[in-house]
Design an enzyme around this catalytic site. Structure first.
Site, PDB file in Angstrom:
ATOM      1  N   TYR A   1      -6.496   6.846   2.157  1.00  0.00           N
ATOM      2  CA  TYR A   1      -5.628   5.925   2.898  1.00  0.00           C
ATOM      3  C   TYR A   1      -6.366   5.365   4.120  1.00  0.00           C
ATOM      4  CZ  TYR A   1      -1.431   4.318   5.414  1.00  0.00           C
ATOM      5  OH  TYR A   1      -0.483   3.575   6.093  1.00  0.00           O
TER       6      TYR A   1
ATOM      7  N   THR B   1       6.582   4.953  11.997  1.00  0.00           N
ATOM      8  CA  THR B   1       7.834   4.209  12.107  1.00  0.00           C
ATOM      9  C   THR B   1       8.878   4.902  11.241  1.00  0.00           C
ATOM     10  OG1 THR B   1       6.583   2.185  12.463  1.00  0.00           O
ATOM     11  CG2 THR B   1       8.840   1.908  11.715  1.00  0.00           C
TER      12      THR B   1
ATOM     13  N   SER C   1       0.867  -1.188   0.000  1.00  0.00           N
ATOM     14  CA  SER C   1       0.000   0.000   0.000  1.00  0.00           C
ATOM     15  C   SER C   1       0.894   1.225   0.000  1.00  0.00           C
ATOM     16  CB  SER C   1      -0.859   0.049   1.279  1.00  0.00           C
ATOM     17  OG  SER C   1      -1.495   1.305   1.384  1.00  0.00           O
TER      18      SER C   1
HETATM   19  P1  NAD Z   1       6.389   1.786   1.429  1.00  0.00           P
HETATM   20  O1  NAD Z   1       5.694   2.663   0.446  1.00  0.00           O
HETATM   21  O2  NAD Z   1       7.851   1.927   1.594  1.00  0.00           O
HETATM   22  O3  NAD Z   1       6.067   0.264   1.115  1.00  0.00           O
HETATM   23  C1  NAD Z   1       4.880  -0.164   0.490  1.00  0.00           C
HETATM   24  C2  NAD Z   1       5.262  -1.140  -0.603  1.00  0.00           C
HETATM   25  O4  NAD Z   1       4.065  -1.615  -1.257  1.00  0.00           O
HETATM   26  C3  NAD Z   1       6.119  -0.506  -1.696  1.00  0.00           C
HETATM   27  O5  NAD Z   1       7.269  -1.295  -1.903  1.00  0.00           O
HETATM   28  C4  NAD Z   1       5.218  -0.474  -2.928  1.00  0.00           C
HETATM   29  O6  NAD Z   1       5.942  -0.545  -4.124  1.00  0.00           O
HETATM   30  C5  NAD Z   1       4.315  -1.663  -2.654  1.00  0.00           C
HETATM   31  N1  NAD Z   1       3.017  -1.591  -3.332  1.00  0.00           N
HETATM   32  C6  NAD Z   1       2.128  -0.561  -3.322  1.00  0.00           C
HETATM   33  N2  NAD Z   1       1.054  -0.861  -4.072  1.00  0.00           N
HETATM   34  C7  NAD Z   1       1.256  -2.113  -4.559  1.00  0.00           C
HETATM   35  C8  NAD Z   1       0.504  -2.970  -5.416  1.00  0.00           C
HETATM   36  N3  NAD Z   1      -0.679  -2.600  -5.927  1.00  0.00           N
HETATM   37  N4  NAD Z   1       1.016  -4.197  -5.712  1.00  0.00           N
HETATM   38  C9  NAD Z   1       2.226  -4.589  -5.214  1.00  0.00           C
HETATM   39  N5  NAD Z   1       2.974  -3.806  -4.406  1.00  0.00           N
HETATM   40  C10 NAD Z   1       2.496  -2.585  -4.087  1.00  0.00           C
HETATM   41  O7  NAD Z   1       5.647   1.999   2.823  1.00  0.00           O
HETATM   42  P2  NAD Z   1       6.010   1.429   4.269  1.00  0.00           P
HETATM   43  O8  NAD Z   1       6.220   2.576   5.145  1.00  0.00           O
HETATM   44  O9  NAD Z   1       7.039   0.378   4.162  1.00  0.00           O
HETATM   45  O10 NAD Z   1       4.615   0.768   4.674  1.00  0.00           O
HETATM   46  C11 NAD Z   1       4.397  -0.634   4.581  1.00  0.00           C
HETATM   47  C12 NAD Z   1       3.031  -0.963   5.160  1.00  0.00           C
HETATM   48  O11 NAD Z   1       2.975  -0.588   6.542  1.00  0.00           O
HETATM   49  C13 NAD Z   1       1.894  -0.225   4.448  1.00  0.00           C
HETATM   50  O12 NAD Z   1       0.793  -1.084   4.329  1.00  0.00           O
HETATM   51  C14 NAD Z   1       1.575   0.900   5.401  1.00  0.00           C
HETATM   52  O13 NAD Z   1       0.233   1.301   5.296  1.00  0.00           O
HETATM   53  C15 NAD Z   1       1.891   0.271   6.751  1.00  0.00           C
HETATM   54  N6  NAD Z   1       2.220   1.304   7.740  1.00  0.00           N
HETATM   55  C16 NAD Z   1       3.450   1.918   7.724  1.00  0.00           C
HETATM   56  C17 NAD Z   1       3.717   2.912   8.655  1.00  0.00           C
HETATM   57  C18 NAD Z   1       5.042   3.618   8.700  1.00  0.00           C
HETATM   58  O14 NAD Z   1       5.229   4.499   9.543  1.00  0.00           O
HETATM   59  N7  NAD Z   1       5.996   3.280   7.867  1.00  0.00           N
HETATM   60  C19 NAD Z   1       2.740   3.290   9.585  1.00  0.00           C
HETATM   61  C20 NAD Z   1       1.508   2.659   9.539  1.00  0.00           C
HETATM   62  C21 NAD Z   1       1.263   1.654   8.631  1.00  0.00           C
END
Ligand code: NAD
Length: 332
Positions: free
Chosen positions: A159, A189, A89
């Site tokens: 989102y 994070t 996502s």
């Molecule tokens: P990020 O954008 O670095 O990683 C998301 C990954 O999903 C990317 O590699 C992207 O290319 C891939 N992606 C997106 N759409 C896709 C699709 N249709 N098909 C295949 N791959 C797809 O973000 P992140 O910070 O690593 O977040 C990872 C997860 O953790 C997410 O679901 C996010 O909502 C959740 N999250 C993260 C945080 C944070 O602080 N980092 C906080 C709350 C929730």
């Protein structure tokens, strides 16, 4: 010679595994002896994040958009998948505001495909949800039984509502299809492999500081954030996966820092003297967000252990060596 304990899972599929959190998850799984199929369309992630894992015989990278059909596992699809970690996502405001429809698609259709994969393999399924399901919360800290305060037509709704839908769908697959599902709600994070131009507070500040630019602090900087170092989060996600718990379970660091304090610490950690510049608060920006992590402590014995300044120092070090983004983006 001490023997390595048997891995909890044999083979995991990690959607979004080439992203910031996902790449650390893939690494930790491999370290624990679990083989990994990372499925990612590289829309906000990067092959470089997992390039160091590609030579590992337990690791496979499949480039695919999981909204387009069943989650593909590559040419010689393994049959022994016992864990699906669904992280795909867009996650940063810059990414989901740029791709609002795709964000809703991956939260809905993409989550459905990931759940169907788990169902067909008889695997445990873990959804990476978010503290954004609480919206602009009216209670502090947020416990898992708080239903949230989300504006369904606000700019962040694509989102927040995508994740709320994902949670509902995950719950329905548990009740209706008997899939062993779990939901973690991740709070802010930070750490190595974030992108300096993704609009999130810590990487934005670090990029600005390293470029000698003033840090863009929204509002008066008194709004608080609680930030968790990525290694702590990954430990929590994997402990949750192994626990068999249904969740939802908050994972985050309850230590509250004001945005102004974060800016001050980033200036100190980078040695920047450029100071701060105030910008308008974005619409629907939460004033305060802090997890209640009692459930994770009770069930998993987990808590975030990395002190903020230590995690920040590791992040700054990584950015000094790797990040070359220069696009301006205000900190969220
Ligand atoms: P990020 O954008 O670095 O990683 C998301 C990954 O999903 C990317 O590699 C992207 O290319 C891939 N992606 C997106 N759409 C896709 C699709 N249709 N098909 C295949 N791959 C797809 O973000 P992140 O910070 O690593 O977040 C990872 C997860 O953790 C997410 O679901 C996010 O909502 C959740 N999250 C993260 C945080 C944070 O602080 N980092 C906080 C709350 C929730």
């Amino acid at each position: 010679m001490s023997e390595r304990p048997a891995p909890t899972f044999h083979r995991a599929v990690v959607t979004g595994g080439a992203g910031f959190v996902g790449s650390h998850v893939c690494e930790a799984l491999l370290r624990a002896g679990t083989a990994v199929v990372c499925v990612d369309d590289l829309s906000s992630g990067a092959a470089a994040n997992v390039a160091h894992l590609v030579g590992d015989p337990g690791f496979g990278l499949v480039r695919a958009d999981i909204t387009q059909g069943p989650v593909p596992l590559g040419e010689r699809a393994p049959r022994d998948v016992d864990l699906v970690l669904h992280l795909a996502s867009p996650a940063s405001p810059v990414d989901y505001l740029e791709r609002p429809i795709e964000t809703l698609d991956v939260g809905s259709v993409g989550t459905r495909h990931a759940l169907e994969l788990a169902q067909s393999c008889g695997a445990r399924f873990v959804l990476a949800s978010t503290s954004e399901v609480y919206g602009d919360p009216e209670t502090h800290p947020q416990r898992e039984d708080y239903w949230g305060h989300v504006n369904p037509v606000g700019p962040r709704s694509v989102y927040d509502e995508a994740k709320r839908f994902s949670e509902a769908l995950t719950t329905a697959f548990r009740g209706d299809r008997g899939v062993d599902t779990g939901i973690v709600r991740i709070f802010n994070t930070y750490g190595p492999r974030m992108r300096g131009n993704d609009g999130r507070m810590v990487p934005t500040f670090v990029r600005q500081a390293l470029a000698g630019e003033p840090l863009t602090v929204a509002g008066d900087g008194s709004q608080t954030r609680s930030v968790c170092y990525v290694d702590d989060l990954v430990e929590g996600i994997l402990a949750f996966a192994a626990s068999g718990h249904t969740g939802p379970m908050n994972l985050g660091n309850p230590e509250e820092l004001s945005v102004a304090e974060v800016a001050r610490d980033v200036l100190a950690a980078t040695g920047s003297t450029a100071g701060t510049r105030h910008v308008d608060l974005p619409q629907d920006d939460p004033v305060r967000r802090r997890p209640d992590v009692s459930l994770a402590r009770e069930v998993l014995g987990w808590r975030a252990r990395t002190p903020w300044r230590e995690g920040l120092a590791r992040t700054v070090e990584w950015f000094r060596e790797h990040d070359d983004t220069d696009a301006a983006a205000p900190a969220g």
